[in-house]
Design a protein around this motif. Structure first.
Motif, mmCIF file in Angstrom:
data_model
loop_
_atom_site.group_PDB
_atom_site.id
_atom_site.type_symbol
_atom_site.label_atom_id
_atom_site.label_comp_id
_atom_site.label_asym_id
_atom_site.label_seq_id
_atom_site.Cartn_x
_atom_site.Cartn_y
_atom_site.Cartn_z
ATOM 1 N N HIS A 42 0.832 -1.204 0.000
ATOM 2 C CA HIS A 42 0.000 0.000 0.000
ATOM 3 C C HIS A 42 0.867 1.255 0.000
ATOM 4 O O HIS A 42 0.644 2.190 -0.786
ATOM 5 C CB HIS A 42 -0.908 -0.013 1.234
ATOM 6 N N GLU A 89 1.478 4.213 -2.810
ATOM 7 C CA GLU A 89 1.255 5.596 -2.397
ATOM 8 C C GLU A 89 2.454 6.473 -2.761
ATOM 9 O O GLU A 89 2.301 7.608 -3.225
ATOM 10 C CB GLU A 89 1.043 5.601 -0.881
ATOM 11 N N ILE A 91 -3.934 10.240 -6.361
ATOM 12 C CA ILE A 91 -4.511 9.401 -5.305
ATOM 13 C C ILE A 91 -5.928 9.870 -5.042
ATOM 14 O O ILE A 91 -6.167 11.052 -4.768
ATOM 15 C CB ILE A 91 -3.687 9.491 -4.005
ATOM 16 N N ARG A 92 -6.872 8.932 -5.127
ATOM 17 C CA ARG A 92 -8.273 9.223 -4.825
ATOM 18 C C ARG A 92 -8.674 8.394 -3.613
ATOM 19 O O ARG A 92 -8.623 7.166 -3.662
ATOM 20 C CB ARG A 92 -9.155 8.871 -6.025
ATOM 21 N N SER A 93 -9.036 9.056 -2.539
ATOM 22 C CA SER A 93 -9.301 8.368 -1.273
ATOM 23 C C SER A 93 -10.706 8.678 -0.779
ATOM 24 O O SER A 93 -11.071 9.852 -0.621
ATOM 25 C CB SER A 93 -8.270 8.803 -0.225
ATOM 26 N N GLN A 148 -13.063 8.036 2.462
ATOM 27 C CA GLN A 148 -12.987 7.612 3.860
ATOM 28 C C GLN A 148 -14.253 8.047 4.601
ATOM 29 O O GLN A 148 -14.373 9.187 5.020
ATOM 30 C CB GLN A 148 -11.750 8.238 4.534
ATOM 31 N N ALA A 172 -8.392 10.546 6.235
ATOM 32 C CA ALA A 172 -7.464 9.847 5.354
ATOM 33 C C ALA A 172 -6.056 9.839 5.948
ATOM 34 O O ALA A 172 -5.612 10.831 6.543
ATOM 35 C CB ALA A 172 -7.444 10.507 3.974
ATOM 36 N N VAL A 219 -9.623 13.790 -1.773
ATOM 37 C CA VAL A 219 -10.141 13.072 -0.606
ATOM 38 C C VAL A 219 -11.618 13.370 -0.442
ATOM 39 O O VAL A 219 -12.024 14.543 -0.476
ATOM 40 C CB VAL A 219 -9.395 13.477 0.679
ATOM 41 N N VAL A 246 -9.212 3.308 -1.700
ATOM 42 C CA VAL A 246 -8.270 4.253 -2.289
ATOM 43 C C VAL A 246 -7.924 3.773 -3.694
ATOM 44 O O VAL A 246 -7.710 2.568 -3.899
ATOM 45 C CB VAL A 246 -6.978 4.377 -1.452
#
Length: 283
Positions: free
Chosen positions: A101, A105, A111-113, A115, A120, A169, A222
């Motif tokens: 992971h 990263e 990066i699409r997160s 949560q 995040a 995010v 993610v």
């Protein structure tokens, strides 16, 4: 049997070899002729699906006109350690999926997160992260908690680099209202989130509690995107004992569609910041 995912070092070396070859104006056929192999082998090396011998690497670097000896040695060192996960030394052999992971990263450019319940990881403050680790029912020692918090803070250094990735995010409103560590910890955490949202490469949206039914009810995830076209997107879904990574086109496309749907349902960045400040004032 599925092929193992290439490590971060092999991915990094592969992307550099593509860049050097194209800068030198050489084709894959010419590179293959240089080291006496078929074009397919060059393609697999540049896709990080196949390692490269040190002799072949040095020969290609000469062919590409790389004259900086120190740079050549850096790439040779990268090739020697091509099979080693980049963060394994920090995490220990018991957490291979977590190392994967972090490696994704560290090498992604987008990066699409999503949560719904937690802040995040790339946006967490040390105190917030420490409270999360302390809540682990495995009763982690203080030294282990400190190590994990330090690792999380090191991960966040990618956001301060000149070539920092683009980060989007989507936080569930519940994540902002959950008083992890108490009001003071959460005030600092929301300040950190607002500070990140002010950066040009970072976008923060909040999905309100009254959003009704949506695809995000199935849980956090993610999506990592990479600068080298040959490297597919990777989706990460974390669970209690590690992380599940998916990279087939069918899987990543479904999660990308889900993320786009959540972005449409979430508040705009400006409205999200307003709600964040409102929640902060209520603490």
């Amino acid at each position: 049997m599925s092929q193992p995912r290439p490590t971060v070092r092999r991915r990094r070396l592969a992307s550099l070899l593509v860049e050097l070859r194209e800068t030198a104006g050489k084709s894959m056929e010419e590179a293959a002729d240089r080291i006496g192999c078929h074009k397919t082998k060059i393609s697999r090396i540049e896709n990080a699906r196949l390692g490269i011998s040190l002799g072949e690497l040095r020969d290609l670097l000469t062919f590409y006109g790389v004259e900086d000896d120190s740079y050549v040695e850096e790439l040779v060192k990268l090739a020697r350690r091509g099979g080693e996960p980049g963060w394994s030394r920090h995490l220990g052999a018991t957490l291979p999926s977590y190392a994967d992971h972090i490696d994704y990263e560290q090498t992604s450019d987008y990066i699409r997160s999503y949560q719904p319940l937690l802040i995040a990881g790339l946006a967490q403050t040390p105190d917030y992260a420490r409270e999360l680790y302390r809540s682990n029912p495995e009763m982690l020692s203080n030294s282990r908690v400190n190590d994990l918090v330090d690792t999380r803070m090191q991960r966040q250094e990618i956001l301060d680099k000149d070539d920092a990735p683009r980060l989007t995010v989507i936080e569930g409103e519940a994540a902002l209202r959950s008083r992890v560590g108490g009001p003071n910890v959460m005030k600092q955490q929301l300040d950190r989130l607002a500070e990140l949202a002010d950066r040009p490469n970072i976008e923060v949206q909040v999905l309100p509690l009254d959003s009704g039914a949506h695809v995000g009810l199935l849980g956090a995830f993610v999506v990592f995107g990479f600068p080298t076209p040959a490297f597919s997107d990777v989706v990460c879904v974390e669970h209690v004992t590690g992380s599940l990574h998916m990279e087939t086109k069918a899987e990543t496309e479904r999660y990308t569609l889900a993320f786009d749907s959540l972005r449409s349902a979430a508040l705009s960045p400006a409205a999200s910041l307003g709600l964040l400040r409102q929640i902060q004032d209520e603490l």
